[in-house]
Design an enzyme around this catalytic site. Structure first.
Site, short mmCIF file in Angstrom:
data_model
loop_
_atom_site.label_atom_id
_atom_site.label_comp_id
_atom_site.label_asym_id
_atom_site.label_seq_id
_atom_site.Cartn_x
_atom_site.Cartn_y
_atom_site.Cartn_z
N CYS A 27 33.92 -13.55 38.72
CA CYS A 27 32.56 -12.61 38.47
C CYS A 27 31.64 -12.67 39.64
CB CYS A 27 32.07 -13.52 37.22
SG CYS A 27 33.18 -13.43 35.60
N HIS A 86 24.38 -13.71 36.84
CA HIS A 86 25.42 -13.43 36.19
C HIS A 86 25.48 -13.81 34.77
CE1 HIS A 86 29.51 -12.70 35.06
NE2 HIS A 86 29.72 -13.91 34.89
N ASN A 129 29.78 -11.02 28.64
CA ASN A 129 30.36 -11.18 30.32
C ASN A 129 31.02 -10.03 30.79
OD1 ASN A 129 31.25 -12.04 32.60
ND2 ASN A 129 31.80 -14.30 32.11
O1 UT7 Z 1 31.88 -16.03 34.36
C1 UT7 Z 1 32.35 -17.29 34.65
C2 UT7 Z 1 33.37 -17.59 33.45
N1 UT7 Z 1 32.92 -18.25 32.08
C3 UT7 Z 1 31.82 -19.00 31.85
O2 UT7 Z 1 31.09 -19.20 32.54
C4 UT7 Z 1 31.81 -19.47 30.35
C5 UT7 Z 1 31.51 -21.03 30.62
N2 UT7 Z 1 31.53 -21.91 29.40
C6 UT7 Z 1 30.75 -21.50 28.27
O3 UT7 Z 1 30.20 -20.44 28.22
C7 UT7 Z 1 30.81 -22.38 27.13
O4 UT7 Z 1 31.93 -23.31 27.53
C8 UT7 Z 1 31.80 -21.87 25.98
C9 UT7 Z 1 30.93 -20.78 25.49
C10 UT7 Z 1 33.12 -21.26 26.25
C11 UT7 Z 1 32.16 -22.72 24.90
O5 UT7 Z 1 31.06 -23.51 24.21
P1 UT7 Z 1 30.68 -25.17 24.36
O6 UT7 Z 1 29.26 -25.35 23.92
O7 UT7 Z 1 30.89 -25.51 25.74
O8 UT7 Z 1 31.65 -25.40 23.29
P2 UT7 Z 1 33.19 -26.48 23.78
O9 UT7 Z 1 34.12 -25.75 24.65
O10 UT7 Z 1 32.65 -27.74 24.03
O11 UT7 Z 1 33.82 -26.63 22.12
C12 UT7 Z 1 33.11 -26.99 21.17
C13 UT7 Z 1 33.77 -26.72 19.97
C14 UT7 Z 1 35.24 -26.97 19.83
O12 UT7 Z 1 35.62 -27.64 18.63
P3 UT7 Z 1 35.97 -29.16 18.52
O13 UT7 Z 1 37.09 -29.36 19.50
O14 UT7 Z 1 34.76 -29.72 19.01
O15 UT7 Z 1 36.30 -29.44 17.19
C15 UT7 Z 1 35.75 -25.71 20.02
O16 UT7 Z 1 37.15 -25.50 19.41
O17 UT7 Z 1 33.61 -25.27 19.31
C16 UT7 Z 1 34.96 -24.94 19.16
N3 UT7 Z 1 34.70 -23.36 19.47
C17 UT7 Z 1 34.47 -22.81 18.45
N4 UT7 Z 1 33.95 -22.58 17.31
C18 UT7 Z 1 33.58 -21.38 16.52
C19 UT7 Z 1 35.00 -22.87 20.62
N5 UT7 Z 1 34.88 -21.34 20.37
C20 UT7 Z 1 34.32 -21.28 19.23
C21 UT7 Z 1 34.20 -20.18 18.35
N6 UT7 Z 1 33.71 -20.23 17.20
N7 UT7 Z 1 34.20 -18.91 19.09
#
Ligand code: UT7
Length: 340
Positions: free
Chosen positions: A119, A246, A276
Site C-alpha cells: 500500500c 493511506h 482500503n
Molecule cells: O494497508 C495496510 C494493511 N492493512 C491494515 O492496515 C489493517 C490493519 N488492521 C486492522 O485494520 C484491524 O486490526 C482489523 C480491522 C483487521 C481488525 O480489527 P481489531 O480491532 O484489531 O480486531 P482483532 O483482530 O483484534 O479481532 C478482535 C475480534 C476477534 O474475535 P475474538 O478472537 O476476540 O473472539 C476477531 O475474530 O474481532 C473478530 N473479528 C470480527 N468480528 C466480526 C475480526 N473481523 C471481524 C469481522 N466481524 N469482520
C-alpha cells in the site's frame, strides 16, 4: 530511512490528477449476507461502510487506463515520457502492467515499469518518478496506483474481506522549479522485511494478515515518516493544512493524526466509501478531495502510507492550481472507448 531530494532546479511538479472506481458498490450489509460479520462491527472497527468491486471483466489495467486518461485531461494532455504503475495485483505475473497501460494510451516506445511496495507503492513510485525527472531520464511522468485488493482475501474470511476495495489513482508529474506550487518535497521511504509475514499472500494462497500487529506498526510508521517528511521539507506539523494518509482503517488514521497533533478538520478521508484500495488509496483520495474542494490550491498537504513488506513512506507538497477535474466515475467508459 532514506530521503530522496530532487536536484535543485529540476523538481517533480504535480500538473494533473485523476481517479477511477469500478461501478459496482458493495455495502457492508450486502457483504454480510455471505460473511460472519455485521455492518456495525465493520463500521466501528474500520470506518468502512461500502467499497467498489471490479468484476472479473475489469482488470487492474482497465482501472489504471481510466484514471490515467482523466489525469491527462486534467494536465491539459501533456505527453508523458515515462509510465510507472504501483500495484500489488498486476493482471499477470509477466508481463508487467505498465507497458500495456502505456500502449493503450498510445505511449509506446517510452520506459514503463511496475513497482510493488504494498500500500506504500504509490509513494515509492512518486520517489522513482522524482528521480527520473531529477536525473533527466524523463520530463513528464505518469504515476499510477492501481489495485484490485478485493481479489486477495480468502472467501468468507471476515478478518480481511471487509477491508478491501478496488480502484486507481494517478498523478502527472513534470519537471519544474522546486519553488513551484505542486513541487514534490523530499520523499521519506522505509522498509522492514522482518515483518513480511504480517501481511502475506501467495500466488495460489489467500491473504493472511495479523491485523492488530499491522495496526500498531501502521500507526507508528506513518506518524514517524510524517514527522521526518515534514522536517525534511522544513515544515512544522502545525503548517500542515491537509493530512492525506493511506486509508487502511479510520482508527489507524485517527491514532496517527493524534500522534502528529493534526486535528480532524485538517484530515481528509474516503475510507467510508472505498475501503482500503492499496496503491490507489492516496492518489484516489487526492483526486476526489481536489475535485470536491476539500483540498484547494495553496494547501500544504502531507502524504503518508504504510503497507505490506513492511513498507512505509511520507512526503509533502503545496497543492497547485489544477484544471477542473473530471469525475472519478467508473470504468464503463474505458471498455466502451467513450470520451471521458
Ligand atoms: O494497508 C495496510 C494493511 N492493512 C491494515 O492496515 C489493517 C490493519 N488492521 C486492522 O485494520 C484491524 O486490526 C482489523 C480491522 C483487521 C481488525 O480489527 P481489531 O480491532 O484489531 O480486531 P482483532 O483482530 O483484534 O479481532 C478482535 C475480534 C476477534 O474475535 P475474538 O478472537 O476476540 O473472539 C476477531 O475474530 O474481532 C473478530 N473479528 C470480527 N468480528 C466480526 C475480526 N473481523 C471481524 C469481522 N466481524 N469482520
Amino acid at each position: 530511512m532514506n530521503s530522496h531530494e530532487a536536484a535543485p532546479g529540476r523538481a517533480a511538479v504535480v500538473c494533473g490528477v485523476g481517479a477511477a472506481l469500478p461501478d459496482t458498490v458493495v455495502s457492508n450489509a450486502q457483504l454480510c449476507t455471505t460473511l460472519d460479520s455485521t455492518d456495525e462491527w465493520i463500521r466501528t472497527r474500520t470506518g468502512i461502510g461500502s467499497r467498489h468491486i471490479a468484476g472479473p471483466d475489469i482488470s487492474t489495467q482497465d482501472l489504471a487506463v481510466d484514471a490515467a486518461r482523466r489525469a491527462l485531461l486534467c494536465a491539459h494532455d501533456v505527453r508523458p515520457d515515462a509510465v510507472l504503475v504501483a500495484t500489488t495485483t498486476p493482471d499477470h505475473r509477466c508481463p508487467a502492467t505498465a507497458p500495456a497501460v502505456a500502449a493503450r494510451l498510445d505511449l509506446t516506445g517510452i520506459p514503463a515499469l511496475d513497482l510493488a511496495a504494498g500500500c506504500t507503492g504509490f509513494l515509492y513510485a512518486l520517489a522513482t518518478a522524482a528521480g527520473f525527472i531529477a536525473s533527466g531520464q524523463a520530463d513528464t511522468v505518469l504515476v499510477i496506483g492501481a489495485d484490485r485488493l478485493s481479489t486477495l482475501p480468502g472467501r468468507g474470511d471476515r478478518s480481511t474481506v471487509p477491508l478491501f476495495g478496488d480502484g486507481a489513482g494517478v498523478m502527472v508529474l513534470r519537471a519544474g522549479p522546486a519553488t513551484a506550487p505542486g513541487a514534490l518535497g523530499p520523499v521519506v521511504l522505509g522498509s522492514d522485511g522482518t515483518g513480511g509475514d504480517l501481511i502475506k499472500a501467495g500466488h495460489q494462497t489467500p491473504l493472511q494478515m495479523s491485523g492488530s500487529e499491522v495496526f500498531r506498526h501502521a500507526v507508528h510508521r506513518m506518524s514517524a515518516a510524517s514527522v521526518q517528511a515534514a522536517r525534511a521539507a522544513q515544515w512544522r506539523l502545525d503548517d500542515v493544512d491537509r493530512l492525506v494518509a493511506h486509508q487502511a482503517n479510520a482508527r489507524i488514521t485517527a491514532f496517527a493524526a493524534r500522534q502528529l497533533g493534526i486535528p480532524e478538520h485538517r484530515q481528509v478521508h474516503n475510507i467510508a466509501d472505498v475501503g482500503n484500495t492499496g496503491a490507489a488509496s492516496i492518489p484516489l483520495l487526492l483526486a476526489q478531495a481536489a475535485a470536491d474542494g476539500r483540498i484547494k490550491a495553496g494547501h500544504r498537504v502531507l502524504l503518508t502510507a504504510f503497507g505490506a513488506g513492511l513498507t512505509w513512506g511520507a512526503t509533502t507538497l503545496i497543492w497547485p492550481e489544477l484544471a477542473p477535474l473530471p469525475s472519478t466515475a467508473t470504468t464503463e467508459s474505458v471498455r466502451e472507448g467513450a470520451t471521458l
